[in-house]
Design a protein around this motif. Structure first.
Motif, short mmCIF file in Angstrom:
data_model
loop_
_atom_site.label_atom_id
_atom_site.label_comp_id
_atom_site.label_asym_id
_atom_site.label_seq_id
_atom_site.Cartn_x
_atom_site.Cartn_y
_atom_site.Cartn_z
N ILE A 17 0.82 -1.22 0.00
CA ILE A 17 0.00 0.00 0.00
C ILE A 17 0.85 1.27 0.00
O ILE A 17 0.33 2.37 -0.22
CB ILE A 17 -0.97 0.03 1.21
CG1 ILE A 17 -0.19 0.00 2.54
CG2 ILE A 17 -1.97 -1.09 1.12
CD1 ILE A 17 -1.09 0.17 3.76
N GLN A 18 2.14 1.13 0.23
CA GLN A 18 3.02 2.31 0.19
C GLN A 18 3.40 2.70 -1.23
O GLN A 18 3.91 3.79 -1.47
CB GLN A 18 4.28 2.05 1.00
CG GLN A 18 4.04 1.86 2.49
CD GLN A 18 5.33 1.68 3.27
OE1 GLN A 18 6.28 2.43 3.09
NE2 GLN A 18 5.36 0.68 4.13
N ARG A 19 3.12 1.81 -2.18
CA ARG A 19 3.48 2.08 -3.58
C ARG A 19 2.41 2.97 -4.21
O ARG A 19 1.28 2.53 -4.44
CB ARG A 19 3.61 0.78 -4.35
CG ARG A 19 4.73 -0.12 -3.83
CD ARG A 19 4.71 -1.48 -4.51
NE ARG A 19 5.74 -2.35 -4.02
CZ ARG A 19 6.95 -2.53 -4.58
NH1 ARG A 19 7.25 -1.84 -5.67
NH2 ARG A 19 7.83 -3.34 -4.06
N THR A 44 -3.49 7.94 3.66
CA THR A 44 -3.92 7.96 5.06
C THR A 44 -5.02 6.92 5.27
O THR A 44 -4.99 6.15 6.24
CB THR A 44 -4.44 9.35 5.45
OG1 THR A 44 -3.41 10.32 5.20
CG2 THR A 44 -4.81 9.39 6.92
N ALA A 45 -6.00 6.90 4.38
CA ALA A 45 -7.10 5.95 4.50
C ALA A 45 -6.61 4.51 4.34
O ALA A 45 -7.03 3.61 5.07
CB ALA A 45 -8.17 6.25 3.46
N ARG A 46 -5.72 4.28 3.39
CA ARG A 46 -5.15 2.95 3.20
C ARG A 46 -4.41 2.48 4.46
O ARG A 46 -4.61 1.37 4.94
CB ARG A 46 -4.14 2.98 2.05
CG ARG A 46 -4.65 2.69 0.66
CD ARG A 46 -3.49 2.84 -0.28
NE ARG A 46 -3.77 2.33 -1.60
CZ ARG A 46 -2.91 2.42 -2.62
NH1 ARG A 46 -1.75 3.02 -2.42
NH2 ARG A 46 -3.20 1.93 -3.80
N GLY A 47 -3.54 3.36 4.95
CA GLY A 47 -2.75 2.98 6.12
C GLY A 47 -3.62 2.66 7.32
O GLY A 47 -3.37 1.68 8.04
N LEU A 48 -4.64 3.47 7.56
CA LEU A 48 -5.51 3.23 8.71
C LEU A 48 -6.36 1.98 8.53
O LEU A 48 -6.67 1.28 9.50
CB LEU A 48 -6.40 4.45 8.95
CG LEU A 48 -5.68 5.74 9.33
CD1 LEU A 48 -6.68 6.86 9.53
CD2 LEU A 48 -4.84 5.54 10.59
N MET A 177 0.98 5.38 7.50
CA MET A 177 1.85 4.36 6.93
C MET A 177 2.96 3.96 7.90
O MET A 177 3.30 2.78 8.03
CB MET A 177 2.45 4.87 5.62
CG MET A 177 1.47 5.00 4.48
SD MET A 177 0.92 3.37 3.90
CE MET A 177 -0.38 3.85 2.77
N ARG A 178 3.53 4.95 8.57
CA ARG A 178 4.64 4.67 9.47
C ARG A 178 4.19 3.83 10.65
O ARG A 178 4.89 2.90 11.08
CB ARG A 178 5.23 6.00 9.97
CG ARG A 178 6.33 5.85 11.04
CD ARG A 178 7.54 5.10 10.51
NE ARG A 178 8.47 4.80 11.55
CZ ARG A 178 9.58 5.52 11.81
NH1 ARG A 178 9.85 6.60 11.08
NH2 ARG A 178 10.39 5.17 12.75
N THR A 179 3.00 4.11 11.19
CA THR A 179 2.52 3.33 12.34
C THR A 179 2.27 1.89 11.95
O THR A 179 2.58 0.97 12.71
CB THR A 179 1.23 3.96 12.89
OG1 THR A 179 1.47 5.34 13.19
CG2 THR A 179 0.78 3.25 14.15
#
Length: 229
Positions: A17-19, A44-48, A177-179
Motif C-alpha cells: 500500500i506504500q506504492r 492515510t485511509a489505506r494505512g488506517l 503508513m509509518r505506524t
C-alpha cells in the motif's frame, strides 16, 4: 502496546500500500498540489485500514462466513479470491472504496489511534518533519528505484517547505503508513525473540499555530480540531 505476530500476507500488504505515484518533481501549478493532496488522503485511509486489520487481528484474505438461503452457515469465498483491488487501486478515493476505508478507520482501538495522532503531531511540530516524511513516503513508493525515490524525496520536501498547507496532509499519510510499518516491526521482534516489543511512537506535541486541519484528516484521525486550528 505489544502486537502479536503478523501473518506474512499482511506484512506484504503494508509494503504494497506504500506504492503510489508520488510526483518526481514539483511544478508551479496548483494541479500538482491537488494531486498530492488526494494521494495523501488515499494513503492515510489505506494505512488506517490496514492498521485496523493489524490491531484487531483481522486477515482480509482469510475465509469469511455467510448465511445460505436455508438459514444455515456457509463459507464465503476467501478474501484472496475476491481480491483487494479496492484497497490497492491508485485512483482517486471516492464512492464505495472511500466508505469502506473510512469505516475501517473508525474501528481503530483508541490506543492505536492515539499513536497515529501522536506521530502526526510530532511530524508537524518538529523542524525535521519534511525530511522524515518525504524520505519515508518516497522510499516506500519506489523501493526498487533509487532514482525515482530520490527525486520524489526532493519534490515532497520542497512542497513541505514552500506550502505550509501541504504539511498536515503529508504528515497524516506518513503517520498512518509509518505506524502500520512499525507495528509489523514490533510483531517481528516478538516472533523472533519471544518477548513483547512495543510499537515505536513519537511523542504527541501541540500543533503549530494556524495549522489548518482539513475535514478528511479530522475524520480519519478522529480528532477534535476546535482548539487546534
Amino acid at each position: 502496546m505489544s502486537p502479536d505476530p503478523v501473518p506474512p500476507a499482511l506484512v506484504a500488504l503494508v509494503s504494497d500500500i506504500q506504492r503510489v505515484a508520488w510526483p518526481l518533481w514539483t511544478e508551479p501549478a496548483s494541479r500538482t498540489r491537488r494531486e498530492v493532496g488526494e494521494l495523501c488522503r488515499l494513503q492515510t485511509a489505506r494505512g488506517l485500514t490496514v492498521l485496523s486489520w493489524l490491531a484487531l487481528g483481522n486477515d482480509p484474505r482469510a475465509p469469511a462466513r455467510g448465511t445460505n438461503r436455508t438459514g444455515g452457515e456457509q463459507e464465503a469465498a476467501p478474501a484472496g479470491a475476491r481480491g483487494l483491488e479496492w484497497l490497492l487501486a491508485g485512483n482517486r478515493l471516492a464512492g464505495t472504496r472511500q466508505d469502506r476505508m473510512y469505516e475501517a478507520a473508525t474501528t481503530l482501538p483508541r490506543p492505536v489511534r492515539e499513536l497515529v495522532v501522536a506521530n502526526w503531531t510530532w511530524a508537524l511540530g518538529t523542524p525535521h518533519g519534511g525530511q522524515v516524511t518525504a524520505a519515508f513516503l518516497a522510499g516506500g513508493a519506489y523501493p526498487e528505484d533509487g532514482y525515482s525515490a530520490a527525486h520524489t524525496t526532493v519534490a515532497l520536501l520542497r512542497l513541505w517547505e514552500r506550502r505550509t498547507e501541504a504539511r498536515p496532509p503529508l504528515a497524516a499519510a506518513w503517520a498512518a503508513m509509518r505506524t502500520a510499518a512499525d507495528w509489523c516491526k514490533a510483531a517481528e521482534l516478538r516472533a523472533s525473540y519471544g518477548t513483547q516489543a512495543p510499537v515505536f511512537g513519537y511523542p504527541r506535541v501541540s500543533l503549530p499555530p494556524r495549522t489548518v486541519v482539513r475535514p478528511w484528516i479530522a475524520r480519519l484521525l478522529g480528532i477534535d480540531t476546535g482548539g487546534e486550528r
